[in-house]
Design a protein around this motif. Structure first.
Motif, short mmCIF file in Angstrom:
data_model
loop_
_atom_site.label_atom_id
_atom_site.label_comp_id
_atom_site.label_asym_id
_atom_site.label_seq_id
_atom_site.Cartn_x
_atom_site.Cartn_y
_atom_site.Cartn_z
N ILE A 60 0.85 -1.18 0.00
CA ILE A 60 0.00 0.00 0.00
C ILE A 60 0.89 1.23 0.00
CG2 ILE A 60 -0.20 0.00 2.54
CD1 ILE A 60 -3.03 1.17 2.16
N GLN A 61 0.50 2.24 -0.78
CA GLN A 61 1.26 3.48 -0.85
C GLN A 61 0.93 4.37 0.34
OE1 GLN A 61 0.31 5.23 -4.64
NE2 GLN A 61 1.65 3.85 -5.79
N VAL A 62 1.97 4.88 1.00
CA VAL A 62 1.79 5.76 2.16
C VAL A 62 2.75 6.94 2.03
CG1 VAL A 62 1.06 3.89 3.69
CG2 VAL A 62 3.47 4.54 3.59
N TYR A 68 -2.83 17.22 0.10
CA TYR A 68 -3.22 17.06 -1.29
C TYR A 68 -3.63 18.42 -1.87
CZ TYR A 68 -7.76 16.55 1.08
OH TYR A 68 -8.84 16.71 1.90
N LYS A 69 -3.78 18.46 -3.18
CA LYS A 69 -3.87 19.73 -3.92
C LYS A 69 -5.00 20.63 -3.42
CE LYS A 69 -5.69 19.83 -8.02
NZ LYS A 69 -5.95 19.64 -9.46
N ASP A 70 -6.16 20.09 -3.17
CA ASP A 70 -7.32 20.91 -2.84
C ASP A 70 -7.68 20.87 -1.35
OD1 ASP A 70 -7.76 21.69 -5.53
OD2 ASP A 70 -8.67 19.74 -5.93
N LEU A 71 -6.70 20.59 -0.51
CA LEU A 71 -6.97 20.48 0.93
C LEU A 71 -7.29 21.83 1.55
CD1 LEU A 71 -7.00 18.83 3.58
CD2 LEU A 71 -4.56 19.32 3.79
N HIS A 72 -8.42 21.89 2.26
CA HIS A 72 -8.80 23.05 3.06
C HIS A 72 -9.02 22.59 4.50
CE1 HIS A 72 -9.73 26.15 -0.12
NE2 HIS A 72 -9.60 25.06 -0.85
N THR A 73 -9.00 23.51 5.41
CA THR A 73 -9.26 23.16 6.81
C THR A 73 -10.71 22.73 6.97
OG1 THR A 73 -10.01 25.35 7.52
CG2 THR A 73 -7.63 24.97 7.50
N ARG A 184 -4.72 -1.17 -7.21
CA ARG A 184 -3.78 -0.37 -6.40
C ARG A 184 -4.40 -0.03 -5.06
NH1 ARG A 184 -2.51 4.84 -9.64
NH2 ARG A 184 -1.34 5.32 -7.73
N LEU A 185 -3.55 0.00 -4.04
CA LEU A 185 -3.96 0.41 -2.70
C LEU A 185 -3.24 1.71 -2.37
CD1 LEU A 185 -3.76 -3.01 -0.78
CD2 LEU A 185 -5.79 -1.90 -1.75
N ILE A 186 -4.02 2.76 -2.10
CA ILE A 186 -3.46 4.08 -1.80
C ILE A 186 -4.01 4.56 -0.47
CG2 ILE A 186 -3.17 6.46 -2.58
CD1 ILE A 186 -3.78 5.54 -5.40
N PHE A 191 -2.46 10.33 -1.21
CA PHE A 191 -3.28 10.97 -2.23
C PHE A 191 -2.77 12.39 -2.49
CE2 PHE A 191 -6.90 13.70 -3.34
CZ PHE A 191 -7.31 13.09 -4.53
N GLU A 192 -2.64 12.75 -3.77
CA GLU A 192 -2.17 14.08 -4.13
C GLU A 192 -3.22 14.87 -4.92
OE1 GLU A 192 2.21 14.72 -4.87
OE2 GLU A 192 2.02 12.66 -5.61
N SER A 193 -3.80 14.25 -5.93
CA SER A 193 -4.81 14.93 -6.73
C SER A 193 -5.65 13.89 -7.46
CB SER A 193 -4.17 15.89 -7.74
OG SER A 193 -3.53 15.16 -8.77
#
Length: 210
Positions: A60-62, A68-73, A184-186, A191-193
């Protein structure tokens, strides 16, 4: 005197995204033949990479940088701000992660705190002898993602606060049947975008704060 040691190259903790997220893969299994602590620490010994029916375990990808690109609080900026240093009034109510990262940098600069922060400093051992803490610290070369074994030193302190946070190490639960999944396991930390998932069918497992 108070000194903060941070293994990262910039202040801001999880809110500061490096150029490279340093996505890695660790083995995962759906059975109980591997210790979950070993999974979280990225231990991949040969005898723990094969499940009990002889099939190589899934990876699994860690990442240790869960931005990530669109992360907001998910909290209003008025709640997140320190009482003596508000967020910029013109920002949206739920700021983008880049604004949160800038906020911490501006706070440290405004109150002249940078002189008390040692970046690229990884504490590899902490031991208390009598009334003193002995800390072993290594300088971290983030450009090559390795530790400089020759650049190690020790400091002595009367008090020690450990502030790693509860999201520092990605948690990978043991899920029945997961090691037999062919896709795939992510992990959410990797996660980026949405471009990672173009033309794919996606199943999201879990719905906790990330």
């Amino acid at each position: 005197n108070i000194i903060a040691y941070d293994s990262r190259s910039e202040i801001g903790g999880l809110w500061t995204k490096p150029i490279n997220k340093n996505i890695t893969e660790i083995p995962i299994t759906s059975s109980d033949d591997i210790n979950i602590q070993d999974i979280n620490e990225g231990i991949a010994e040969d005898d723990r990479c094969i499940n009990n029916i002889g099939i190589p375990k899934k990876n699994i990808q860690v990442s240790k940088y869960p931005i990530y690109k669109d992360l907001h609080t998910n909290f209003p900026k008025e709640i997140m701000a320190y009482s003596d240093f508000p967020f910029d009034f013109d920002l949206s109510n739920m700021p983008h992660y880049t604004h949160v990262s800038k906020y911490f940098k501006d706070y440290a600069s405004h109150f002249d705190l940078l002189q008390y922060i040692c970046l690229n400093s990884l504490i590899v051992n902490a031991e208390k002898i009598d009334e003193l803490w002995i800390l072993e610290i290594k300088n971290v070369d983030h450009a090559t993602n390795c530790k400089d074994e020759k650049n190690t030193y020790k400091i002595y302190a009367k008090n020690l606060c450990i502030c790693t946070g509860h999201f520092n190490t990605p948690f990978v639960p043991v899920i029945k049947g997961l090691s037999n999944f062919s896709g795939r396991l992510i992990h959410s930390s990797a996660f980026e975008s949405e471009s990672q998932l173009d033309n794919l069918r996606v199943l999201i497992v879990g719905s906790r704060v990330s």
